[in-house]
Scaffold this active site. Structure first.
Site, PDB file in Angstrom:
ATOM      1  CG  MET A  93      -8.672   6.844   2.564  1.00 26.89           C
ATOM      2  SD  MET A  93      -7.917   6.772   4.189  1.00 26.89           S
ATOM      3  CE  MET A  93      -6.976   5.242   4.056  1.00 26.89           C
TER       4      MET A  93
ATOM      5  CG  MET B  48     -11.651  -3.369   4.823  1.00 27.44           C
ATOM      6  SD  MET B  48     -10.083  -2.906   4.047  1.00 27.44           S
ATOM      7  CE  MET B  48      -9.271  -1.962   5.340  1.00 27.44           C
TER       8      MET B  48
ATOM      9  CG  ASP C 137      -6.137  -3.117   3.123  1.00 30.07           C
ATOM     10  OD1 ASP C 137      -5.057  -2.877   3.680  1.00 30.07           O
ATOM     11  OD2 ASP C 137      -6.803  -2.258   2.505  1.00 30.07           O
TER      12      ASP C 137
ATOM     13  CG  HIS D  12      -9.274  -0.110  -0.464  1.00 34.76           C
ATOM     14  ND1 HIS D  12      -8.686  -0.311   0.773  1.00 34.76           N
ATOM     15  CD2 HIS D  12     -10.622  -0.202  -0.257  1.00 34.76           C
ATOM     16  CE1 HIS D  12      -9.635  -0.508   1.683  1.00 34.76           C
ATOM     17  NE2 HIS D  12     -10.810  -0.435   1.087  1.00 34.76           N
TER      18      HIS D  12
ATOM     19  CG  HIS E 235      -3.844  -1.607  -1.533  1.00 36.33           C
ATOM     20  ND1 HIS E 235      -4.924  -2.407  -1.849  1.00 36.33           N
ATOM     21  CD2 HIS E 235      -4.265  -0.813  -0.510  1.00 36.33           C
ATOM     22  CE1 HIS E 235      -5.939  -2.123  -1.050  1.00 36.33           C
ATOM     23  NE2 HIS E 235      -5.573  -1.156  -0.226  1.00 36.33           N
TER      24      HIS E 235
ATOM     25  CG  ASP F 295      -5.160   2.296   1.015  1.00 32.68           C
ATOM     26  OD1 ASP F 295      -6.093   1.477   0.877  1.00 32.68           O
ATOM     27  OD2 ASP F 295      -4.043   1.981   1.458  1.00 32.68           O
TER      28      ASP F 295
ATOM     29  CB  SER G 259      -0.902   0.014   1.231  1.00 30.44           C
ATOM     30  OG  SER G 259      -1.412   1.315   1.425  1.00 30.44           O
TER      31      SER G 259
ATOM     32  CG  MET H 286     -11.451   2.836   2.096  1.00 26.91           C
ATOM     33  SD  MET H 286      -9.854   2.823   2.943  1.00 26.91           S
ATOM     34  CE  MET H 286      -8.780   2.989   1.519  1.00 26.91           C
TER      35      MET H 286
HETATM   36  C1  DX5 Z   1      -6.493   1.239   5.648  1.00 31.50           C
HETATM   37  C2  DX5 Z   1      -5.991   0.998   4.248  1.00 31.50           C
HETATM   38  C3  DX5 Z   1      -4.893   0.018   4.212  1.00 31.50           C
HETATM   39  C4  DX5 Z   1      -3.625   0.481   4.895  1.00 31.50           C
HETATM   40  C5  DX5 Z   1      -2.753  -0.706   5.163  1.00 31.50           C
HETATM   41  O1  DX5 Z   1      -7.543   2.116   5.575  1.00 31.50           O
HETATM   42  O2  DX5 Z   1      -7.050   0.507   3.452  1.00 31.50           O
HETATM   43  O3  DX5 Z   1      -4.612  -0.344   2.872  1.00 31.50           O
HETATM   44  O4  DX5 Z   1      -2.913   1.412   4.137  1.00 31.50           O
HETATM   45  O5  DX5 Z   1      -1.684  -0.307   5.966  1.00 31.50           O
HETATM   46  P1  DX5 Z   1      -1.067  -1.284   7.058  1.00 31.50           P
HETATM   47  O6  DX5 Z   1      -0.552  -2.483   6.318  1.00 31.50           O
HETATM   48  O7  DX5 Z   1       0.041  -0.455   7.662  1.00 31.50           O
HETATM   49  O8  DX5 Z   1      -2.151  -1.624   8.021  1.00 31.50           O
HETATM   50 ZN    ZN Z   2      -6.532  -0.422   1.506  1.00 30.89          ZN
END
Ligand code: DX5
Ligand code: ZN
Length: 219
Positions: A35, A135, A173, A64, A31, A33, A6, A66
């Site tokens: 948000m 998750m 994840d 991903h 990956h 993320d 990620s 969110m």
């Molecule tokens: C959390 C994200 C994850 C996160 C994972 O909201 O969706 O992808 O970046 O990071 P680690 O592996 O440090 O938990």
């Molecule tokens: Zn993620």
């Protein structure tokens, strides 16, 4: 066994070097993320940055989302160069339609659940999804601890996938590291996201190789 580091944990002042190190180190996906400050408290990456990441690496982008009502942004993230787009069941009233929109772009459609959401929510979409993401932390931030109850959920989703007879990827994840990936693999996962578990180590290639080795041993 696939590893999807990620980039949320990367050093964004040198993103190109970070991506090159992941690519050279054997990352299967990158990956990303996304948000929006609504679905989760944090605000991170938009299509503009995804497009820049796409130009900097040949590794497929595992995006991903969110964000609330992800249907509003599927076209943008598809055009930006995503290979997989994953949406949350909690974020849309039109899950089936969103999944069809992602597949309509020729991409893999992922569906995911927060830790507090039961796996039964996945049932109507098992014939369509290409990837299910469990998750193992509450989404919003990297560096959180793996929620132990996720293992049971992963095993349940693995059974649901087997029942379809389809080749659906089972991704996990949150909080995955070389120290716990083996039990996550043993529960039935085959794609592992890792943020801090990779980026807090000096040699990404070595860590990715160790993650794969440990995951393999859990099978
Ligand atoms: C959390 C994200 C994850 C996160 C994972 O909201 O969706 O992808 O970046 O990071 P680690 O592996 O440090 O938990
Ligand atoms: Zn993620």
């Amino acid at each position: 066994m696939k590893i999807s580091p990620s980039v949320l944990s990367a050093d964004f002042t040198k993103l190109t070097q970070e991506l090159q190190a992941l690519e050279k180190g054997g990352a299967d996906y990158i990956h990303v993320d996304v948000m929006d400050g609504r679905f989760v408290p944090n605000i991170t990456i938009g299509p503009f940055i995804v497009e820049a990441i796409k130009r900097a690496t040949a590794v497929p982008l595992d995006v991903h989302l969110m964000i609330e009502e992800p249907e509003r942004y599927i076209d943008d993230f598809a055009k930006a160069g995503s290979s997989i787009i994953t949406v949350h069941v909690e974020a849309t009233r039109h899950l089936h339609k969103v999944v069809q929109a992602i597949k309509g772009h020729g991409l893999k459609a992922g569906v995911t659940l927060n830790p507090g959401t039961p796996v039964v929510m996945l049932e109507p979409i098992m014939d369509d999804a290409d990837l299910i993401l469990v998750m193992s932390v509450n989404p919003g931030f990297s560096g959180q601890g793996f929620i132990p109850g996720s293992l049971k959920k992963i095993a349940e989703v693995r059974r649901m996938i087997e029942a379809t007879g389809r080749a659906i990827e089972l991704q996990v994840d949150g909080g995955i590291k070389t120290s716990n990936i083996k039990e996550v693999a043993a529960a039935g996962a085959d794609v592992f996201v890792s943020g801090s578990g990779v980026f807090s180590t000096p040699d990404y290639g070595k860590t990715i190789a160790e993650l794969k080795k440990q995951a393999q041993s859990g099978r």
